[in-house]
Design an enzyme around this catalytic site. Structure first.
Site, PDB file in Angstrom:
ATOM      1  N   ASP A 199       0.830  -1.219   0.000  1.00  0.00           N
ATOM      2  CA  ASP A 199       0.000   0.000   0.000  1.00  0.00           C
ATOM      3  C   ASP A 199       0.862   1.266   0.000  1.00  0.00           C
ATOM      4  O   ASP A 199       0.625   2.185   0.784  1.00  0.00           O
ATOM      5  CB  ASP A 199      -0.927   0.019   1.224  1.00  0.00           C
ATOM      6  CG  ASP A 199      -1.563  -1.320   1.524  1.00  0.00           C
ATOM      7  OD1 ASP A 199      -1.875  -2.053   0.575  1.00  0.00           O
ATOM      8  OD2 ASP A 199      -1.746  -1.639   2.717  1.00  0.00           O
ATOM      9  N   GLU A 204     -10.707  -0.753  -3.568  1.00  0.00           N
ATOM     10  CA  GLU A 204     -10.010  -0.124  -2.438  1.00  0.00           C
ATOM     11  C   GLU A 204      -8.843   0.715  -2.931  1.00  0.00           C
ATOM     12  O   GLU A 204      -8.627   0.869  -4.134  1.00  0.00           O
ATOM     13  CB  GLU A 204      -9.528  -1.196  -1.468  1.00  0.00           C
ATOM     14  CG  GLU A 204      -8.554  -2.198  -2.068  1.00  0.00           C
ATOM     15  CD  GLU A 204      -8.197  -3.328  -1.121  1.00  0.00           C
ATOM     16  OE1 GLU A 204      -8.917  -3.533  -0.127  1.00  0.00           O
ATOM     17  OE2 GLU A 204      -7.186  -4.013  -1.378  1.00  0.00           O
TER      18      GLU A 204
END
Length: 307
Positions: free
Chosen positions: A28, A192
């Site tokens: 991420d 996401e």
């Protein structure tokens, strides 16, 4: 003689490995540029977030101290998906902990990011993957993921002190509706990792779809005439996938502009074809076409190293 040759080969191999550096394994990932320095953050520590710095996007150095440390801001576990932004000479980090979103402050992009009150934003349920976007008129918006009948991307306005949202402005943005977004036909479809930029009068939201453990985890984008939407998905999605990178699970990152005025996307990929983690951090250049669509530059793909 054979021993000497073997020793020379061993020394050469070690020197080559040292020169190349160790692979950075942040999931991420996000890159924040301040002046001519790049700051790299991501998911990777149990007690907060570290920070790497670079001036050329090639040579990276890990700071000895955390940018954010457990106990100095909200959260006891699950420190995921940070994002850093600057406003009025202060630096802010939006991040996930305990499957909630919090925003901490610092006087430097290196941190330490802290909260006077250890708290998360006011919103029911579980929510992750924050991204704060400042519009050209000065308004701030928080884009994030709510865990409700799947991972779905929502947005809301931030209040003036950038510590909480105005829940009356909460609005859904994107859910998994396309074939590429749910290749496993899961009952819990996933979109996401939102990140938003404005180019001229058009808003672009990059996002990832599929479970991150799925080899088809990939990146697409949508556009809108307003930060509120409505969001129209690009017909050429996914933009970044294993078809482009030759690496499984390529996704969940951040778009930014480099010192060369070019667009880049930083993201993670599976460690190997048979192993998900620790996920490797990668960078690829993007090109904006004359008709306003993004394309990748596959030859620019590289994995980041700690020098």
């Amino acid at each position: 003689m054979k021993r000497l040759i073997f020793s020379i080969i061993l020394i050469y191999t070690s020197l080559c490995a040292l020169a190349q550096g160790d692979s950075i394994t942040l999931a991420d990932p996000t890159i924040f540029k301040d002046a001519d320095t790049y700051y790299l953050y991501g998911t990777g520590k149990a007690n907060g977030f570290g920070v790497y710095t670079s001036t050329d996007l090639k040579s990276w150095k890990l700071n000895e101290l955390n940018a954010l440390t457990k106990g100095e801001s909200f959260g006891t576990s699950g420190f995921w998906a940070p994002q850093v932004f600057k406003h009025q000479n202060k630096y802010y980090m939006a991040y996930t902990a305990n499957e909630q979103i919090a925003i901490a402050e610092a006087s430097s992009a290196m941190g330490p990011f802290k909260q006077q009150q250890l708290k998360h934003i006011t919103l029911s349920g579980k929510h992750i993957d924050p991204f704060v976007f400042k519009d050209t008129n000065g308004d701030f918006y928080l884009y994030f993921v709510r865990l409700t009948n799947g991972n779905r991307i929502y947005m809301a306005r931030l209040n003036n002190n950038l510590t909480d949202i105005d829940s009356t402005t909460l609005k859904p943005c994107i859910a998994a509706t396309e074939i590429w977004e749910n290749t496993a036909n899961s009952n819990w479809p996933v979109t996401e990792g939102p990140t938003v930029v404005k180019i001229k009068n058009r808003y672009y939201m990059f996002y990832s779809a599929n479970d991150f453990r799925n080899i088809d985890y990939a990146v697409g984008y949508a556009t809108a005439p307003s930060p509120l939407g409505p969001w129209k998905k690009y017909k050429g999605n996914p933009l970044i996938s294993r078809r482009i990178t030759n690496q499984n699970g390529s996704g969940h990152g951040d778009i930014f502009k480099g010192n060369d005025d070019k667009w880049y996307y930083v993201f993670h990929a599976h460690n190997t074809n048979s192993k998900v983690g620790p996920r490797k951090t990668a960078l690829i250049k993007l090109k904006l076409t004359v008709d306003g669509n993004f394309e990748t530059v596959p030859s620019s793909l590289r994995y980041l190293k700690n020098q």
